[in-house]
Design an enzyme around this catalytic site. Structure first.
Site, PDB file in Angstrom:
ATOM      1  N   GLU A  95      -7.982  -5.209  -0.208  1.00 51.44           N
ATOM      2  CA  GLU A  95      -8.515  -5.951  -1.354  1.00 51.44           C
ATOM      3  C   GLU A  95      -8.427  -7.465  -1.165  1.00 51.44           C
ATOM      4  O   GLU A  95      -9.204  -8.210  -1.740  1.00 51.44           O
ATOM      5  CB  GLU A  95      -7.779  -5.566  -2.639  1.00 51.44           C
ATOM      6  CG  GLU A  95      -7.637  -4.080  -2.878  1.00 51.44           C
ATOM      7  CD  GLU A  95      -8.946  -3.371  -3.108  1.00 51.44           C
ATOM      8  OE1 GLU A  95      -9.999  -3.960  -2.849  1.00 51.44           O
ATOM      9  OE2 GLU A  95      -8.908  -2.211  -3.541  1.00 51.44           O
TER      10      GLU A  95
ATOM     11  N   HIS B 229       0.852  -1.199   0.000  1.00 52.50           N
ATOM     12  CA  HIS B 229       0.000   0.000   0.000  1.00 52.50           C
ATOM     13  C   HIS B 229       0.874   1.231   0.000  1.00 52.50           C
ATOM     14  O   HIS B 229       1.967   1.216   0.578  1.00 52.50           O
ATOM     15  CB  HIS B 229      -0.902   0.010   1.246  1.00 52.50           C
ATOM     16  CG  HIS B 229      -2.058   0.946   1.106  1.00 52.50           C
ATOM     17  ND1 HIS B 229      -1.989   2.263   1.483  1.00 52.50           N
ATOM     18  CD2 HIS B 229      -3.293   0.758   0.605  1.00 52.50           C
ATOM     19  CE1 HIS B 229      -3.154   2.835   1.222  1.00 52.50           C
ATOM     20  NE2 HIS B 229      -3.958   1.955   0.690  1.00 52.50           N
TER      21      HIS B 229
END
Ligand code: COA
Length: 375
Positions: free
Chosen positions: A316, A261
């Site tokens: 996700e 991320h």
């Protein structure tokens, strides 16, 4: 207020610092959410994401983002799709990507609305209510079925699933999708939200801002990961093959979907909340167990390859089992993420408009020096 001034050195070179991807650059102010990447914490208007998932609803969270008030009884149902939008959706090829269909539907809907400046919470609510109906309508039209009218007695996620499948979902399924919508609702200055704010800063309208945001979210580095998580797990097949497959993918320079991320260096708190939801689901996809085992192997391998860059599970990875478990096909995942993010995008539009300044940064020129055209 800070003002930017040219910082040219005597040689004419621009000496100001430049950060590719604007990483680490403060590009605005917000009271909507705080993404604490170092500690893996996320709050919406101060409230912890884990508490909002456990005790809130998407309607209450959207209302919180738009108004600043916590009203657990807030309601939000799906809205009607005007004929002009249905005609537009019917004109699309059935092979169109759902993100393209949603962006087109939002744009066509905008042309039917009076969208005066400044944007309002009513506009935000209407757009957030319309979008699930439009996506469900396209999903049915491409299968040769008729769209289903919204049922105002249902919540937004119940209405979305009902208009998609023609059956009202059971309470556990609706709860799981509602939890996904809550964690997807808002996340600071991510690329699509920044797009929405740039568009709003020109005093354009809320629909243009969201249409632009959908286009940004369509990129696989932003909104495409959960369906690719499904693909990657399908390729691994079993946990016995997982390590070999993961090593091969990393050797080929591929990215493991659902990991890493731009901001989080710790475990993404949204992944933790969704993992809990996925584990509690009645209709768990068969490979949830596989996902849980693969996660451990992937984290170990990523730590081996990148000892200096913590790469942890992101939202996700567990969005995939939740979305599969509620019965969505993987090609609908990115557009469903957009539906959830409508609350955050539109809240940012309101916040930007409330203290607007045109967003227009500088760029460092790295081209040719001034010169004469060839004779
Ligand atoms: N799998 C394997 N390696 C990864 C990785 C992943 N998921 N994410 C980052 N890396 C590696 C990069 O290859 C890079 O290695 P290098 O320095 O040897 O070139 C290093 O880690 C730093 O990555 P960087 O590209 O600087 O990170 P970023 O901040 O630009 O990327 C993402 C953030 C999300 C785009 C990235 O982590 C990614 O592509 N993840 C997979 C897609 C995904 O899950 N997206 C959903 C995000 S919520």
């Amino acid at each position: 207020m800070t003002t930017s001034t040219s910082a040219a050195s005597p040689s004419g070179a621009d000496e100001r610092p430049y950060s590719p991807g604007l990483e680490g650059v403060l590009a605005g102010e917000t009271a909507l959410s705080k993404v604490d990447g170092a500690n893996g914490r996320l709050v919406y208007r101060g409230y912890r994401i884990g508490d909002l998932v456990e005790r809130g609803t998407y309607a209450a969270v959207a209302n919180l983002l738009w108004t600043g008030d916590w009203d657990p009884a807030a309601r939000l149902a799906t809205g009607p799709v005007p004929d002009v939008v249905l005609t537009t959706l019917r004109a699309l090829p059935t092979t169109a990507k759902p993100m393209d269909a949603l962006r087109t539907a939002v744009s066509a809907w905008g042309a039917t609305q009076t969208l005066d400046w400044p944007p309002t919470a009513e506009q935000a609510r209407a757009l957030t209510a319309f979008s699930p109906s439009a996506l469900a309508a396209f999903a049915r039209i491409r299968e040769g079925k008729d769209p289903i009218e919204p049922d105002p007695s249902l919540s937004l996620v119940e209405g979305f699933l009902y208009q998609l499948k023609g059956e009202k979902p059971d309470a556990a399924t609706a709860r799981a999708l509602d939890a996904y919508f809550i964690v997807g609702a808002e996340h600071g200055f991510n690329a699509s939200t920044f797009t929405a704010r740039v568009i709003t800063s020109t005093k354009s309208d809320i629909v243009s801002a969201v249409a632009g945001a959908i286009g940004t979210m369509k990129g696989p580095l932003h909104g495409g990961a959960p369906s690719e998580v499904v693909d990657q797990l399908a390729k691994m097949g079993t946990v016995e093959h997982a390590e070999e497959w993961l090593r091969g993918a990393l050797d080929r320079g591929e990215r493991l979907m659902g990991f890493g991320h731009r901001v989080y260096r710790a475990y993404d708190p949204r992944a933790a909340a969704l993992r809990k939801v996925a584990e509690g689901m009645e209709h768990k996809p068969e490979w949830l167990e596989l996902a849980i085992q693969v996660e451990d192997v992937a984290l170990r391998l990523l730590a081996e390859r990148h000892p200096d860059r913590p790469l942890k599970t992101n939202v996700e990875f567990y969005a995939a089992p939740v979305l599969m478990g509620v019965g969505l096909s993987p090609d609908l995942f990115p557009a469903t993420f957009s539906l959830a993010r409508d609350a955050g995008w539109t809240a940012h539009v309101l916040e930007q408009a409330a203290s607007n300044r045109l967003i227009r940064p500088d760029v460092k020129y790295v081209g040719e020096e001034e010169r004469d055209l060839p004779a």
